[in-house]
Design an enzyme around this catalytic site. Sequence first.
Site, PDB file in Angstrom:
ATOM      1  N   GLN A   1      21.961 -22.658 -12.495  1.00 41.83           N
ATOM      2  CA  GLN A   1      22.285 -21.994 -13.766  1.00 41.83           C
ATOM      3  C   GLN A   1      21.748 -22.774 -14.957  1.00 41.83           C
ATOM      4  OE1 GLN A   1      23.775 -18.999 -13.914  1.00 41.83           O
ATOM      5  NE2 GLN A   1      24.248 -18.861 -11.739  1.00 41.83           N
TER       6      GLN A   1
ATOM      7  N   ASN B   1      28.381 -21.522 -12.490  1.00 39.91           N
ATOM      8  CA  ASN B   1      27.847 -20.164 -12.470  1.00 39.91           C
ATOM      9  C   ASN B   1      28.806 -19.121 -13.025  1.00 39.91           C
ATOM     10  OD1 ASN B   1      29.033 -21.234  -9.980  1.00 39.91           O
ATOM     11  ND2 ASN B   1      28.938 -19.128  -9.249  1.00 39.91           N
TER      12      ASN B   1
ATOM     13  N   CYS C   1      39.224  -7.847  -6.312  1.00 37.88           N
ATOM     14  CA  CYS C   1      38.800  -6.537  -5.841  1.00 37.88           C
ATOM     15  C   CYS C   1      37.298  -6.387  -5.806  1.00 37.88           C
ATOM     16  CB  CYS C   1      39.409  -5.461  -6.720  1.00 37.88           C
ATOM     17  SG  CYS C   1      41.097  -5.162  -6.252  1.00 37.88           S
TER      18      CYS C   1
ATOM     19  N   GLY D   1      18.473 -20.889  -4.107  1.00 38.72           N
ATOM     20  CA  GLY D   1      19.521 -21.863  -4.369  1.00 38.72           C
ATOM     21  C   GLY D   1      20.344 -22.216  -3.141  1.00 38.72           C
TER      22      GLY D   1
ATOM     23  N   THR E   1       5.558 -20.320   6.892  1.00 44.27           N
ATOM     24  CA  THR E   1       4.456 -20.043   5.963  1.00 44.27           C
ATOM     25  C   THR E   1       4.996 -19.974   4.539  1.00 44.27           C
ATOM     26  OG1 THR E   1       3.284 -18.835   7.676  1.00 44.27           O
ATOM     27  CG2 THR E   1       2.622 -18.385   5.404  1.00 44.27           C
TER      28      THR E   1
END
Lengths: 141, 390
Positions: free
Chosen positions: B189, B151, B331, B73, B247
């Site tokens: 999403q 999301n 946090c 993404g 590749t």
Amino acid sequence: MKNNFDVIDIKGRKFLYSQKVEDHFFNPRNVLDNRADLKKFNARAKIGAPACGDVMKVYLRINPKTKIITDFKWKTFGCASAIASTSILSEMAIGKTIDQAYKITADKIVKALGGLPKKKIHCSVLGDRALRAAIDNFRKR
Amino acid sequence: MQNNQIYMDNASTTRVDKRVLLAMKPFWDKMYANPSNIYSMGLKARDAVEKSRCRIAKFLNAKPNEIIFTSGGSESNNLAIFGVLSKLKKGRIITSVIEHPSVLKPIEALEKRGFEVMKIKPKQNGVVNAEDVKNYLNHNTVLVTIMYANNEIGTIQPIARISKIISSFNAKRQTPNARRIIFHTDACQATQYLDMDVKKLGVDLLTINGSKIHAPKGTGALYVRSGVVCNPQILGGPQEAGLRAGTENLAGIVGLAKAIALINKSDNAELGRIRDYIINELLKIPGSQLNGCKIKRLPNNINISFANVEGESLVLYLDKRGICVSTGSACSSQSLEPSYVVGSIKGKEAAHSSLRISLSRYNTMEEAKAVVFEIKKAVKELRRISENEK
């Protein structure tokens, strides 16, 4: 921009923080019982704000003659290290005179917890500041 | 992973489906040739890549040569934005404040280079108002990028309506040499759950991420409508029609196509039932609020804030009980800033206290009941530590 980065060393741990933090987080000591009579505390302080993600309230019982902290109860809204650091601080402060307790620094709390991630130290800094604010509150009475 | 674990963090990443693993397997150790080689093993590898491309094109109602394979993404979003704008010096970019960082950061970089950026704030339900796009469109506008589904809070954005607004603006442009405004959507999403017909959506570019749809991490694609000029951002070999050197991730591409073939939108009803059960049960907790619209919402997303309960603490309590979920709390983030998505609609306090539960087809109602039970218990315990009242 910084090109190198710190490799995070989890050392096979199952918990994000040290064992000491885990212990105090899941079994916090000296949390204020909501049935407790607040009148028995002669010093208190509150610091932090919910918008910042941390709020700490400290309630002290200080012997007016000896100036020894005989009880330390608290409430904390915050992350695991904030809860654990307040919990361990309460154990560190009980039995000390207010002059001794005033000297407890964030560094000492972090050491007692067996270390914290660098970016987390601001959380425990709150604990020692709350304690000093409560002692200041007592001295002003 | 332990057997007793309940994984409900599928907006972060998903388990690779066993059938995807099986489809990929021969391309690791049997047919592993470079698809650019001319011997028979190389041809087999090429065949696998092109068959995968056709499968994905069919799913999107696109042509195979409109599908570019990427590493996921973030790369697709970067390629879409920089690819379309890298040769320009200035112009207006319209986006929303709730985009993924892999959209916001490239746009910030372009803003520093002189582009003008208009960021739409969604309504309080976490949905962007298509009219806001209309109001921001002007003759300098070069790119609009709005995500299909968010999301964090799972809100579904009105992509088809926005594309109609843009195309009527494009049609009305007077000057013959005027640049068409390009419309990109990040559909990472949405891929598993929503209508992905690019013709109906009316988009020029669309991002897909394999790791959100039971394909491996490091797989993804970008749809680039024929005629849209997109410049490569990774330079080197001529792979992907010169749009993306390197590749091909052979096994990953096969896995991505298999995962897409396994998408079954009829799973949505059962997922929606589990989602609604969890939302209704958790909203019974006093001081709780749902973040994001209840209706215009992915069938697998739940995002709820609990007053006086810090998100990281809640996640770690639930982890102790074998439950994997996530939070917008500062946090738990690297930046120490709480979720800007929840923050933009509900404020910082709600962001610190937010919990995101994101389901997949592997989750059951039985698991949902266990999760609700454990959340109620953990919220009670954390409030004993944080609250004075009662």
